[in-house]
Design an enzyme around this catalytic site. Sequence first.
Site, PDB file in Angstrom:
ATOM      1  N   ARG A 221       0.788  -1.232  -0.219  1.00  0.00           N
ATOM      2  CA  ARG A 221      -0.441   0.282   0.299  1.00  0.00           C
ATOM      3  C   ARG A 221       1.095   1.384  -0.204  1.00  0.00           C
ATOM      4  O   ARG A 221       1.962   1.249   0.575  1.00  0.00           O
ATOM      5  CB  ARG A 221      -0.591  -0.002   1.686  1.00  0.00           C
ATOM      6  CG  ARG A 221      -2.620  -1.207   0.932  1.00  0.00           C
ATOM      7  CD  ARG A 221      -3.644  -0.532  -0.275  1.00  0.00           C
ATOM      8  NE  ARG A 221      -4.528  -1.495   0.448  1.00  0.00           N
ATOM      9  CZ  ARG A 221      -4.425  -2.547  -0.520  1.00  0.00           C
ATOM     10  NH1 ARG A 221      -3.258  -2.940  -1.521  1.00  0.00           N
ATOM     11  NH2 ARG A 221      -5.349  -3.292  -0.759  1.00  0.00           N
ATOM     12  N   HIS A 269      -0.986  -0.357  -9.757  1.00  0.00           N
ATOM     13  CA  HIS A 269      -1.684  -0.801  -9.059  1.00  0.00           C
ATOM     14  C   HIS A 269      -1.991  -2.327  -9.866  1.00  0.00           C
ATOM     15  O   HIS A 269      -3.203  -2.200  -9.457  1.00  0.00           O
ATOM     16  CB  HIS A 269      -2.131  -0.583  -7.905  1.00  0.00           C
ATOM     17  CG  HIS A 269      -2.950  -0.989  -6.890  1.00  0.00           C
ATOM     18  ND1 HIS A 269      -3.798  -0.171  -6.066  1.00  0.00           N
ATOM     19  CD2 HIS A 269      -2.928  -2.918  -6.424  1.00  0.00           C
ATOM     20  CE1 HIS A 269      -3.681  -1.279  -4.727  1.00  0.00           C
ATOM     21  NE2 HIS A 269      -3.648  -2.277  -5.447  1.00  0.00           N
TER      22      HIS A 269
HETATM   23  P1  NDP Z   1      -1.649 -12.107   4.839  1.00  0.00           P
HETATM   24  O1  NDP Z   1      -2.746 -11.056   5.843  1.00  0.00           O
HETATM   25  O2  NDP Z   1      -1.490 -13.676   4.151  1.00  0.00           O
HETATM   26  O3  NDP Z   1      -0.858 -11.624   5.076  1.00  0.00           O
HETATM   27  C1  NDP Z   1       0.122 -10.651   6.238  1.00  0.00           C
HETATM   28  C2  NDP Z   1       1.192 -10.686   6.425  1.00  0.00           C
HETATM   29  O4  NDP Z   1       2.012  -9.393   7.178  1.00  0.00           O
HETATM   30  C3  NDP Z   1       1.775 -11.530   7.547  1.00  0.00           C
HETATM   31  O5  NDP Z   1       2.982 -12.577   7.997  1.00  0.00           O
HETATM   32  C4  NDP Z   1       1.912 -11.260   9.080  1.00  0.00           C
HETATM   33  O6  NDP Z   1       2.664 -11.362  10.259  1.00  0.00           O
HETATM   34  C5  NDP Z   1       2.445  -9.903   8.467  1.00  0.00           C
HETATM   35  N1  NDP Z   1       2.353  -8.476   9.432  1.00  0.00           N
HETATM   36  C6  NDP Z   1       0.840  -7.719   9.817  1.00  0.00           C
HETATM   37  N2  NDP Z   1       1.221  -7.256  10.499  1.00  0.00           N
HETATM   38  C7  NDP Z   1       2.246  -7.052  10.941  1.00  0.00           C
HETATM   39  C8  NDP Z   1       3.211  -6.438  11.769  1.00  0.00           C
HETATM   40  N3  NDP Z   1       2.401  -5.263  13.035  1.00  0.00           N
HETATM   41  N4  NDP Z   1       4.896  -6.673  11.778  1.00  0.00           N
HETATM   42  C9  NDP Z   1       5.316  -8.067  11.151  1.00  0.00           C
HETATM   43  N5  NDP Z   1       4.241  -8.146   9.981  1.00  0.00           N
HETATM   44  C10 NDP Z   1       2.723  -7.985   9.909  1.00  0.00           C
HETATM   45  O7  NDP Z   1      -1.564 -10.612   3.488  1.00  0.00           O
HETATM   46  P2  NDP Z   1      -1.530 -11.220   1.635  1.00  0.00           P
HETATM   47  O8  NDP Z   1      -0.051 -11.905   1.933  1.00  0.00           O
HETATM   48  O9  NDP Z   1      -2.508 -12.107   1.808  1.00  0.00           O
HETATM   49  O10 NDP Z   1      -1.452  -9.443   1.803  1.00  0.00           O
HETATM   50  C11 NDP Z   1      -0.658  -8.788   2.093  1.00  0.00           C
HETATM   51  C12 NDP Z   1      -0.633  -7.773   1.379  1.00  0.00           C
HETATM   52  O11 NDP Z   1      -0.764  -7.032   0.392  1.00  0.00           O
HETATM   53  C13 NDP Z   1      -2.490  -6.946   1.224  1.00  0.00           C
HETATM   54  O12 NDP Z   1      -2.861  -6.554   2.855  1.00  0.00           O
HETATM   55  C14 NDP Z   1      -2.667  -6.060   0.474  1.00  0.00           C
HETATM   56  O13 NDP Z   1      -2.451  -4.393   0.883  1.00  0.00           O
HETATM   57  C15 NDP Z   1      -1.215  -6.051  -0.113  1.00  0.00           C
HETATM   58  N6  NDP Z   1      -1.781  -6.667  -1.663  1.00  0.00           N
HETATM   59  C16 NDP Z   1      -1.586  -5.671  -3.054  1.00  0.00           C
HETATM   60  C17 NDP Z   1      -2.106  -5.991  -4.484  1.00  0.00           C
HETATM   61  C18 NDP Z   1      -1.917  -4.987  -5.360  1.00  0.00           C
HETATM   62  O14 NDP Z   1      -1.660  -5.158  -6.575  1.00  0.00           O
HETATM   63  N7  NDP Z   1      -0.402  -4.069  -5.345  1.00  0.00           N
HETATM   64  C19 NDP Z   1      -2.969  -6.974  -4.404  1.00  0.00           C
HETATM   65  C20 NDP Z   1      -3.222  -7.720  -3.021  1.00  0.00           C
HETATM   66  C21 NDP Z   1      -2.041  -7.882  -2.098  1.00  0.00           C
HETATM   67  P3  NDP Z   1       1.783 -12.830  10.978  1.00  0.00           P
HETATM   68  O15 NDP Z   1       2.184 -14.245   9.744  1.00  0.00           O
HETATM   69  O16 NDP Z   1       1.981 -13.561  11.756  1.00  0.00           O
HETATM   70  O17 NDP Z   1       0.512 -13.247  10.981  1.00  0.00           O
HETATM   71  C1  OXD Z   2      -5.884  -5.943  -2.903  1.00  0.00           C
HETATM   72  C2  OXD Z   2      -4.860  -4.768  -3.850  1.00  0.00           C
HETATM   73  O1  OXD Z   2      -5.221  -5.790  -1.648  1.00  0.00           O
HETATM   74  O2  OXD Z   2      -5.199  -5.061  -5.559  1.00  0.00           O
HETATM   75  O3  OXD Z   2      -6.330  -7.074  -3.810  1.00  0.00           O
HETATM   76  O4  OXD Z   2      -4.914  -4.151  -3.708  1.00  0.00           O
END
Ligand code: NDP
Ligand code: OXD
Length: 306
Positions: A221, A269
């Site tokens: 993000r 994006h």
């Molecule tokens: P998940 O919820 O599966 O994974 C999130 C990861 O971040 C987990 O490993 C989690 O730790 C870690 N995390 C969260 N908060 C913290 C913190 N405070 N400190 C350290 N680690 C933290 O999400 P996804 O992998 O599915 O997606 C990640 C992000 O990617 C989405 O939230 C979205 O913003 C972005 N995204 C962007 C897209 C794009 O097109 N640009 C498309 C899709 C997603 P833990 O494993 O311990 O819970």
């Molecule tokens: C998502 C994105 O979060 O598209 O899926 O950014």
Amino acid sequence: MKLTFCCANTPPEPWLEGLRAALPEAELSVWESGAPPADYAIVWSPPQVMVDQQPGLQAMFAIGAGVDKLLGLRLPPGLKLVRLDDAGMAVQMAEYVCHAVIRHFRDFDAYAAAQRDACWAQREPRRREQFSVGLLGLGVLGSRVAQALRAFEFPLLGWSRSPKALDGVQCHHGADGLNDFLAGSQVLVNLLPLTTETEKLLNRDTLGRLRPGGYLVNVARGAHLVEADLLALLESGQLAGATLDVFRTEPLPPEHPFWHHPRITVTPHVSARTLRDESIAQIARKIRALQRGESIAGVVDPVRGY
Ligand code: NDP
Ligand code: OXD
């Protein structure tokens, strides 16, 4: 069962057609103010009034993985907010990140510039064992990206909230693990959800702690990044470059300095698009599971923020 569709900037008809095929028993509608109550909603950036007018919702399914905007709404306690769980996004993210990392590792931008000048100039290869890639976030997307990067034998580090064990990845976690993680990473790939804890995490201090020649890939993000700090670190030479897919303001305004910066690559994006068929199949599967009283994956914890 009644299902309402409320997704900004998304033509509803192809979704409704897919949903009709996947859930023939459901009564489908496109949400409008004053619409009758539904059991489930499929949403992206819905207005607050939609939530307020649908107090009977059992679950709200986002058609994305990140739910930061949805958590900005006032949601009734107990309403299940469900995010997409991969649904074809993880492999796309792996492609995008591998491409960005390898483009930098192999100096492909420099070779493209040299070709424009008809210049045959071989560059000194980088040393793989020194080109460490750190993944912020080891969830659904981060762990798939780690798996893909492993094939290229880069040293890999990862950072998550809770402890993790991933083959070939030196895993760190929590606030205490961040320093060592950053100090060991040259390329930093951001795959964290946007929460109060992670907003502005990519700043002068954290990015300045990367190994010399640091490089940023932000695919999570825009609000994770302090944009002025990135520009200052590029200017001072502390960072070598960045590939950015997400921005504080989207679309990125035409006058924004990122567009024409020689060491920043911008994409709009697109690193992992929502795939309609895969998403419909996943949401339909989850609705059926909820109807049977079973638990489902991908339910957001509003306190954790993801
Ligand atoms: P998940 O919820 O599966 O994974 C999130 C990861 O971040 C987990 O490993 C989690 O730790 C870690 N995390 C969260 N908060 C913290 C913190 N405070 N400190 C350290 N680690 C933290 O999400 P996804 O992998 O599915 O997606 C990640 C992000 O990617 C989405 O939230 C979205 O913003 C972005 N995204 C962007 C897209 C794009 O097109 N640009 C498309 C899709 C997603 P833990 O494993 O311990 O819970
Ligand atoms: C998502 C994105 O979060 O598209 O899926 O950014």
